[in-house]
Scaffold this motif. Structure first.
Motif, PDB file in Angstrom:
ATOM      1  N   ARG A  72      66.567  43.758  -1.258  1.00  0.00           N
ATOM      2  CA  ARG A  72      67.789  43.048  -0.852  1.00  0.00           C
ATOM      3  C   ARG A  72      68.387  42.350  -2.081  1.00  0.00           C
ATOM      4  NH1 ARG A  72      67.376  37.768   1.685  1.00  0.00           N
ATOM      5  NH2 ARG A  72      65.266  38.421   2.162  1.00  0.00           N
ATOM      6  N   THR A  90      57.892  52.144   3.803  1.00  0.00           N
ATOM      7  CA  THR A  90      58.717  51.905   2.622  1.00  0.00           C
ATOM      8  C   THR A  90      59.444  50.583   2.832  1.00  0.00           C
ATOM      9  OG1 THR A  90      60.576  53.139   3.525  1.00  0.00           O
ATOM     10  CG2 THR A  90      59.034  54.358   2.134  1.00  0.00           C
ATOM     11  N   ILE A  91      59.896  50.026   1.728  1.00  0.00           N
ATOM     12  CA  ILE A  91      60.588  48.741   1.787  1.00  0.00           C
ATOM     13  C   ILE A  91      61.773  48.796   0.829  1.00  0.00           C
ATOM     14  CG2 ILE A  91      59.218  47.617  -0.012  1.00  0.00           C
ATOM     15  CD1 ILE A  91      59.081  45.202   2.038  1.00  0.00           C
ATOM     16  N   THR A  92      62.851  48.084   1.175  1.00  0.00           N
ATOM     17  CA  THR A  92      64.099  48.155   0.412  1.00  0.00           C
ATOM     18  C   THR A  92      64.441  46.791  -0.190  1.00  0.00           C
ATOM     19  OG1 THR A  92      64.877  49.890   1.887  1.00  0.00           O
ATOM     20  CG2 THR A  92      66.548  48.780   0.558  1.00  0.00           C
ATOM     21  N   SER A 137      64.402  51.548  -2.875  1.00  0.00           N
ATOM     22  CA  SER A 137      63.301  51.474  -1.921  1.00  0.00           C
ATOM     23  C   SER A 137      62.012  51.957  -2.567  1.00  0.00           C
ATOM     24  CB  SER A 137      63.609  52.254  -0.657  1.00  0.00           C
ATOM     25  OG  SER A 137      63.829  53.603  -0.950  1.00  0.00           O
ATOM     26  N   THR A 139      57.682  52.941  -1.842  1.00  0.00           N
ATOM     27  CA  THR A 139      56.556  53.217  -0.959  1.00  0.00           C
ATOM     28  C   THR A 139      55.510  52.168  -1.277  1.00  0.00           C
ATOM     29  OG1 THR A 139      57.036  55.580  -1.037  1.00  0.00           O
ATOM     30  CG2 THR A 139      54.829  54.933  -0.312  1.00  0.00           C
ATOM     31  N   PHE A 171      63.011  41.411  -0.201  1.00  0.00           N
ATOM     32  CA  PHE A 171      63.078  42.688   0.494  1.00  0.00           C
ATOM     33  C   PHE A 171      63.740  42.510   1.853  1.00  0.00           C
ATOM     34  CE2 PHE A 171      59.228  43.506  -2.185  1.00  0.00           C
ATOM     35  CZ  PHE A 171      59.745  44.566  -2.908  1.00  0.00           C
ATOM     36  N   GLU A 172      64.409  43.576   2.299  1.00  0.00           N
ATOM     37  CA  GLU A 172      65.005  43.561   3.631  1.00  0.00           C
ATOM     38  C   GLU A 172      63.898  43.400   4.666  1.00  0.00           C
ATOM     39  OE1 GLU A 172      67.458  47.030   4.123  1.00  0.00           O
ATOM     40  OE2 GLU A 172      68.752  46.458   2.447  1.00  0.00           O
TER      41      GLU A 172
END
Length: 186
Positions: free
Chosen positions: A63, A59-61, A44, A46, A76-77
């Motif tokens: 995939r 924030t982003i995670t 993840s 910021t 990204f999710e």
């Protein structure tokens, strides 16, 4: 005396260049030498985006991460189509990095480790590192001396020692880098 170090620092690892395709993929500009490790599924980041963006302070995670035609592409999710991907264009991706976890090359430093170090010449402090500029030909240390900034090529011949524990860099600059030379015609 060495500047107080925080246990975690933010590292910039990438920037979103543009949306790619219709399923939410994004092409990246990478600022890491380990993209496959940094962008592994579940990692993840910021986001640095303008305040008016819906992604501000989020924030982003990851995939999925893959290479397409030698370009790094990330999914990204929660970003499932091109319209949503377009909202992330130009976002800068940051990660928390614990300096204690850094195991690397002996002559490699992060910018945040250099900024604030005392610049020492012939045993005397002459200034402090204000920033690091990365140019195509070489990196420059910008050393603040009184009210001016001096651009110092970050090469072994001029910066023979970086002493993080003692908060200093040792400089052996050529004549004229930090002072005006006398006019030879006088």
């Amino acid at each position: 005396m060495a500047p107080a170090a925080s246990p975690k620092n933010q590292l910039r690892v990438g920037r979103v260049l543009k949306a790619h395709g219709l399923k939410g993929a994004l092409k990246l500009e990478l600022y890491t030498d380990d993209p496959d490790g940094r962008f592994a599924p579940g990692a993840s980041f910021t986001l640095q985006v303008p305040e008016h963006s819906k992604w501000h302070r989020k924030t982003i995670t990851v995939r999925e991460f893959r290479w397409m035609n030698a370009s790094p592409v990330v999914f990204f999710e929660g970003v499932d189509d091109r319209n949503e991907a377009e909202t992330l264009v130009r976002a800068i991706l940051w990660v928390d990095q614990d300096d204690a976890d850094v195991v690397g090359e002996p002559d490699a430093w992060y910018d945040h480790q250099l900024i604030g170090l005392e610049a020492v010449r012939d045993g005397a402090v002459i200034g402090r590192v204000a920033r690091v500029d990365h140019l195509p030909s070489q990196d420059l240390l910008i050393v603040r001396v009184d009210e001016r900034e001096v651009m110092v090529p970050f090469v072994q011949a001029i910066v023979p020692e970086v002493d993080l524990p003692n908060g200093r860099i040792v400089l052996t600059p050529p004549a004229g880098l930090f002072e005006d030379l006398a006019d030879e015609d006088q």
